[in-house]
Design a protein around this motif. Sequence first.
Motif, short mmCIF file in Angstrom:
data_model
loop_
_atom_site.label_atom_id
_atom_site.label_comp_id
_atom_site.label_asym_id
_atom_site.label_seq_id
_atom_site.Cartn_x
_atom_site.Cartn_y
_atom_site.Cartn_z
N CYS A 420 0.86 -1.19 0.00
CA CYS A 420 0.00 0.00 0.00
C CYS A 420 0.90 1.23 0.00
O CYS A 420 2.12 1.13 0.12
CB CYS A 420 -0.93 0.00 1.22
SG CYS A 420 -0.07 -0.05 2.80
N ASN A 462 -2.68 -14.89 9.06
CA ASN A 462 -3.88 -14.25 8.51
C ASN A 462 -4.87 -13.89 9.61
O ASN A 462 -5.48 -12.81 9.58
CB ASN A 462 -4.55 -15.16 7.49
CG ASN A 462 -5.72 -14.48 6.80
OD1 ASN A 462 -5.55 -13.48 6.11
ND2 ASN A 462 -6.92 -15.01 6.99
N GLU A 475 -10.15 -4.51 2.65
CA GLU A 475 -9.60 -3.58 1.66
C GLU A 475 -8.16 -3.91 1.29
O GLU A 475 -7.75 -3.76 0.13
CB GLU A 475 -9.68 -2.15 2.22
CG GLU A 475 -9.02 -1.10 1.35
CD GLU A 475 -8.94 0.25 2.06
OE1 GLU A 475 -8.21 1.12 1.56
OE2 GLU A 475 -9.59 0.41 3.11
N ALA A 477 -6.59 -6.99 1.97
CA ALA A 477 -6.31 -8.43 1.98
C ALA A 477 -5.55 -8.89 0.73
O ALA A 477 -4.64 -9.72 0.82
CB ALA A 477 -7.61 -9.22 2.12
N SER A 478 -5.90 -8.35 -0.44
CA SER A 478 -5.27 -8.80 -1.68
C SER A 478 -3.80 -8.39 -1.75
O SER A 478 -3.02 -8.98 -2.53
CB SER A 478 -6.01 -8.23 -2.89
OG SER A 478 -6.00 -6.81 -2.87
N GLY A 479 -3.40 -7.42 -0.95
CA GLY A 479 -2.02 -6.96 -0.97
C GLY A 479 -1.16 -7.54 0.12
O GLY A 479 0.00 -7.14 0.28
N SER A 481 1.07 -10.41 1.82
CA SER A 481 1.88 -11.60 1.52
C SER A 481 2.67 -11.97 2.77
O SER A 481 3.00 -11.11 3.60
CB SER A 481 2.84 -11.33 0.36
OG SER A 481 3.70 -10.24 0.65
#
Length: 524
Positions: A420, A462, A475, A477-479, A481
């Motif tokens: 982000c 997680n 918002e 989560a997809s970023g 790792s």
Amino acid sequence: MPAHESPPAVARVSLGLPGLDASIAVLAPGQVYGLVADAQTLRVPLLAQLLLATLAGGTRCTVILPGDPAAFVSKARLAGFDLGWYERNGDLQLIRQRGDPLLPLFRGGPDPVLEMIDRSVDETRGLLVIEQAEPLLLLSDAEASWAVADGLRAWAARRGTVVVTTFTPATRPQREFLSLRAVTEDFGGFAALREHEGGALLDLRHWFADGGSVMRGSLSLRLQGTGGLTVAPAPAVPSRGGDTGLAQVVAIERALEDPLGAVRDAGWVVVSNHAEAIEAARRLSSGTVVLAFDRGTPFRALCHAVASVRRAAAPWVAIVVRERGLRLRLAQQIALTRLGTSTVLPDGQDDIALALAMRALSGTAFMRTLPEDIEATIAAAGTALAPQLMVTRAFRDMVSEVLSSSEGIDLPHTLLHVACDPAKAQQLGTLALQRKIRDAAMSVDPSGLWLFLFGCPVSRANSVAVRVFGRNHPEIASGISTEGTAGDIARRLERLAGAFGVRDADPLRAVATRAGPPVIARRG
């Protein structure tokens, strides 16, 4: 070597440890292996055995040393391995790095190192040993170390030569640890040799030998009277002499929901304190000891009780620690397991679940090696990492120090990265602190938020992210790792190197620009 010539046939290269299975001992041609061994009293005998076994099999060897070759041969002889005849005969080539190679090598970078190796090692050599290889792998420069390691692996594959590199992290700057773990991930094998209970342990982190891949594990080694190393035989499973076959249980009263119900069973002994439990455990030939973790039991006292029971009881006695109103942190569970606990029963499980756990453990013997230092094991379960946002340099050094200190302790760690913009990363880090995240350190750089979770496996990372980021989690989560192994963490943290100018910050580079080319001296 001209393109039309094929690599020479390579004879067998063996570690030379008596009792070691050939599937581990015989190294694969064209592969690079890394060995961490701080103790010279272990490293020199192992290298001497490796060289002697390989030379005796007809393979010529080269060793690049940071010190006097005569001293190395002398120490090997004192350890019971005479390499002098092979050196005089030309089968063993000893090369000394003249002076401190670190400064001149930094001037030219990876190319001079690889050219030096290629020029110094002729094509008749089937084994190259690089002793204390940190300077030659340029571990003080993350980018250069990658290039040298890649070039060394390509050179070994082209020549069909086995390369064994040794490292001594305790004598090097802490910042080099991450570079070491990152570059050795691509090696054919990586292991750590360390002192343990009057002998040694060879920890195989990953190992691909000539016979294929080897499961990660530890091999117990004994130091012979002359100084050589041999593989200790696996302990035999003890007999169950005197076992009546009846289920015998010693339980702390506060570990049970219904102590009176347990008393009605003749096989149960309910005690009120740890001293009584330890004394009762001495009389068991098999069965279970049940201890409790609750508000009235300090963690340190529980650890000492587990260690005392394990040393007093027979191997066929299992130890169950039951959570009662409190939850053990993962690092605490690992410490209890290392001290001899068979399993931890989570809080909320009833007495029926306890009975099922004891039944599952029935008939198994405890055969693991116990740690010598109980206090060190207890200390490993704690952490000095107060949750904080750190500058990138301090964050990277801290992660390196934690991973280095965790070698051989088997504590899991996770590096979590949220991709982000920096403003959002700062907001997420502040939110995590407000939600009282435990055992964590964070840093913000242009790529986002870096979050290091001490003692946390990847499988739980997680759920931690969901808890600390709250409604922001969907918002971002997809970023997100995660990395869980030391090698993978090291690779990811190389991104941070450019963020604070590692190369510019290293004073050695400034000195190196004024130094001359690398010089080595050939012995004999």
